[in-house]
Write a protein that holds these residues in place. Structure first.
Motif, short mmCIF file in Angstrom:
data_model
loop_
_atom_site.label_atom_id
_atom_site.label_comp_id
_atom_site.label_asym_id
_atom_site.label_seq_id
_atom_site.Cartn_x
_atom_site.Cartn_y
_atom_site.Cartn_z
N PHE A 166 14.83 -16.29 -11.31
CA PHE A 166 13.44 -16.03 -10.95
C PHE A 166 13.37 -14.67 -10.27
CE2 PHE A 166 13.99 -20.60 -10.96
CZ PHE A 166 12.83 -21.09 -11.55
N GLU A 167 12.24 -14.00 -10.44
CA GLU A 167 12.11 -12.65 -9.90
C GLU A 167 10.75 -12.49 -9.22
OE1 GLU A 167 13.60 -9.18 -12.32
OE2 GLU A 167 11.44 -8.80 -12.41
N VAL A 168 10.76 -11.84 -8.07
CA VAL A 168 9.53 -11.48 -7.38
C VAL A 168 9.28 -9.99 -7.59
CG1 VAL A 168 8.37 -11.26 -5.14
CG2 VAL A 168 9.77 -13.28 -5.63
N PHE A 169 8.08 -9.66 -8.06
CA PHE A 169 7.71 -8.26 -8.26
C PHE A 169 6.19 -8.13 -8.17
CE2 PHE A 169 7.63 -10.32 -12.37
CZ PHE A 169 6.50 -9.83 -12.99
N ALA A 170 5.71 -6.92 -8.08
CA ALA A 170 4.27 -6.63 -8.11
C ALA A 170 3.98 -5.84 -9.38
CB ALA A 170 3.86 -5.83 -6.89
N PRO B 82 5.47 -0.58 -8.64
CA PRO B 82 5.18 -1.56 -9.69
C PRO B 82 6.42 -1.89 -10.51
CG PRO B 82 3.41 0.04 -9.57
CD PRO B 82 4.50 0.55 -8.67
N GLY B 83 6.72 -3.19 -10.61
CA GLY B 83 7.86 -3.64 -11.39
C GLY B 83 9.17 -3.71 -10.64
N SER B 84 9.22 -3.25 -9.41
CA SER B 84 10.47 -3.31 -8.64
C SER B 84 10.91 -4.76 -8.47
CB SER B 84 10.29 -2.69 -7.25
OG SER B 84 10.00 -1.32 -7.32
N ILE C 269 5.14 -15.68 2.20
CA ILE C 269 5.76 -14.81 3.22
C ILE C 269 5.79 -13.36 2.75
CG2 ILE C 269 7.91 -14.30 4.44
CD1 ILE C 269 8.42 -17.32 4.54
N LEU C 270 6.30 -13.12 1.56
CA LEU C 270 6.45 -11.73 1.10
C LEU C 270 5.11 -11.05 0.86
CD1 LEU C 270 9.46 -12.07 -1.36
CD2 LEU C 270 9.47 -11.15 0.96
N ASN C 271 4.14 -11.77 0.30
CA ASN C 271 2.84 -11.15 0.06
C ASN C 271 2.15 -10.76 1.36
OD1 ASN C 271 2.06 -10.71 -2.67
ND2 ASN C 271 2.06 -12.91 -3.00
N VAL D 155 -3.91 -6.29 10.79
CA VAL D 155 -3.58 -7.67 10.43
C VAL D 155 -4.29 -8.15 9.18
CG1 VAL D 155 -3.02 -8.28 12.81
CG2 VAL D 155 -5.35 -8.64 11.97
N THR D 156 -5.22 -7.36 8.66
CA THR D 156 -5.86 -7.69 7.37
C THR D 156 -5.37 -6.77 6.25
OG1 THR D 156 -7.75 -6.27 7.91
CG2 THR D 156 -7.93 -8.61 8.47
N GLY D 157 -4.31 -6.01 6.52
CA GLY D 157 -3.74 -5.14 5.49
C GLY D 157 -4.58 -3.93 5.19
N SER D 158 -5.52 -3.60 6.07
CA SER D 158 -6.40 -2.44 5.90
C SER D 158 -7.01 -2.40 4.50
CB SER D 158 -5.64 -1.13 6.18
OG SER D 158 -6.54 -0.06 6.35
N GLY D 159 -7.62 -3.51 4.13
CA GLY D 159 -8.29 -3.59 2.84
C GLY D 159 -7.45 -4.18 1.72
N ALA D 160 -6.17 -4.41 1.98
CA ALA D 160 -5.28 -5.01 0.97
C ALA D 160 -4.49 -6.12 1.65
CB ALA D 160 -4.34 -3.96 0.38
N PRO D 161 -5.11 -7.30 1.85
CA PRO D 161 -4.46 -8.37 2.62
C PRO D 161 -3.32 -9.07 1.91
CG PRO D 161 -6.57 -9.10 1.77
CD PRO D 161 -6.49 -7.64 1.47
N THR D 162 -3.12 -8.78 0.64
CA THR D 162 -1.97 -9.32 -0.09
C THR D 162 -1.33 -8.21 -0.89
OG1 THR D 162 -1.23 -10.89 -1.78
CG2 THR D 162 -3.47 -10.03 -1.99
N ALA D 163 -0.02 -8.34 -1.10
CA ALA D 163 0.70 -7.33 -1.86
C ALA D 163 0.61 -7.59 -3.37
CB ALA D 163 2.16 -7.28 -1.42
N GLY D 164 0.04 -8.71 -3.78
CA GLY D 164 -0.11 -9.00 -5.20
C GLY D 164 1.19 -9.31 -5.91
#
Length: 427
Positions: A33-37, A106-108, A130-132, A308-317
């Motif tokens: 399994f792989e985690v990436f954006a 992207p893709g890392s 956790i990671l997002n 704490v809200t990610g400055s407009g990007a609260p998740t890393a996707g």
């Protein structure tokens, strides 16, 4: 991990897949399994990996206790065979990944999990939650630290997010280069520096601003920071210096147009002989506001909501995808949600000067030759379910990120829209 947190970090559909795989005897197939954006948040040119240490700790403690199993049984979420399997669950696979403080694009391949299907699939929600979160906060914090250009940064966002998210946010803000946090639990749990001053309520409690300042100075000494904008800032500064003397540590301004106010405050402090008194500003700051204050006589920033809200990007996707089954690459083909099959590694190429020029993501068998200045990005994290010895400390992760940002071409540090700071090549 408490009973409630374990249940919350397992998704219903993960147990549906688990039950079905146990029934048709595919549960034990070796998988990767792989985690990436797939992409960076809009306007971002790099991401920062955060939360790895928290995730490893959570994986090693991930269990289903009697109360959780009973709830699953009562709610008929899974059958008896699955309940028996969950009762003995412990992660025994291997995990590799980017260390905390590393940049990603992207893709890392940020995280690679090698385990039987059943063992790995139940970790999806845990890993992504956790990671997002932590990577989103770390990425926003790094932009703020860059904008501050070496000035002191204090994390002050605990009142603007979930109580556990507040602690996690404080941790990765420090990782990203913040100086301290006002969250005492983060200080206790992770050993990071804490700092803070009084709020307007303390001034309002007293019959006069002078009495409030005097009480604080008597308790904490002249080196404390006094909040001067409860009533009138000019009068507040005068009162602060009168009470604490010219050796007053700092004043804090928490409202108004802080740029002009900071200039006026600096002039007034200097005229009163308080030339060494620092100026701290807070109140709805983000990386853009901080960058706009670079020319102003501000010594420290206190940042809350935007951080704490990610400055407009609260998740890393980020997503958690199956990329290999029994040595066979597998990939999702859905339009706009494609994945690349096969277990992957990654390296970053640098010029002799230390500037990063390319990220190379490769599948097994396609690993390129490592150049003199190239660096592999993944490191071992778990082996047979156990945390690898001598993983980077939070201080080492801070230094990793500092060096990584120094290596980014200057265009990649801009706050404006643009391409990722470092291009990615897939092999």
């Amino acid at each position: 991990m408490t009973s409630s947190s374990t249940a919350l970090l397992t998704d219903h559909y993960e147990l549906t897949m688990l039950s079905s795989a146990l029934r048709d005897d595919t549960a034990d197939r070796p998988c990767v399994f792989e985690v990436f954006a797939r992409r960076l948040p809009d306007g971002r040119r790099y991401g920062v990996v955060g939360g790895t240490a928290r995730l490893l700790d959570a994986i090693t403690r991930f269990r289903f206790d009697d109360a959780e199993l009973k709830r699953l049984e009562t709610a008929r979420v899974v059958d008896d065979r699955t309940l028996d399997w969950l009762a003995d669950y412990a992660f025994t696979g291997d995990v590799d990944g980017y260390p905390e403080g590393e940049l990603y694009f992207p893709g890392s391949p940020i995280l690679t999990v090698r385990a039987p299907f059943a063992t790995g699939v139940v970790l999806e929600t845990l890993a992504l939650s956790i990671l997002n979160h932590d990577s989103a906060i770390a990425s926003a914090a790094a932009r703020m630290v860059t904008a501050a250009n070496g000035r002191r940064m204090i994390e002050m966002g605990s009142r603007r997010t979930h109580e556990e998210a507040a602690v996690a946010s404080a941790r990765v803000a420090y990782l990203a280069g913040f100086t301290a946090t006002s969250n005492l639990e983060a200080g206790r749990r992770y050993g990071i520096p804490t700092a803070g001053t009084s709020a307007h309520a303390f001034t309002l409690l007293h019959d006069s601003e002078a009495e409030a300042f005097r009480a604080q100075v008597e308790q904490l000494g002249a080196g404390t920071t006094l909040l001067v904008d409860t009533y009138d800032i000019t009068k507040g500064i005068a009162t602060a210096v009168e009470v604490a003397g010219p050796e007053l540590g700092a004043i804090r301004i928490d409202s108004g147009d802080v740029g002009p106010l900071a200039r006026q405050a600096r002039e007034q402090l200097d005229s009163l002989g308080a030339r060494n008194t620092k100026i701290v500003v807070s109140g709805d700051l983000d990386e853009y506001a901080i960058a706009a204050l670079r020319a102003e006589p501000v010594d420290s920033y206190g940042v809350g909501t935007s951080l704490v809200t990610g400055s407009g990007a609260p998740t890393a996707g980020m997503v958690y995808k199956l990329v290999e089954v029994a040595g066979r690459p597998v990939a999702k083909r859905s339009s706009h949600k494609e994945s690349r099959g096969g277990r992957k590694g990654a390296l970053r190429r640098f010029r002799e000067t230390g500037t990063a020029v390319e990220e190379v993501v490769y599948t097994e068998g396609n690993r390129p030759e490592l150049g003199e200045h190239d660096r592999e990005l993944q490191i071992p994290l778990l082996r047979a379910g156990q945390v690898v010895a001598d993983l980077p400390t939070i201080e080492q992760s801070r230094e990793r990120l500092r060096q990584a940002l120094v290596s980014v071409p200057w265009e990649g540090l801009k706050l404006s829209h643009g391409e990722p700071a470092i291009p990615t090549t897939f092999l």
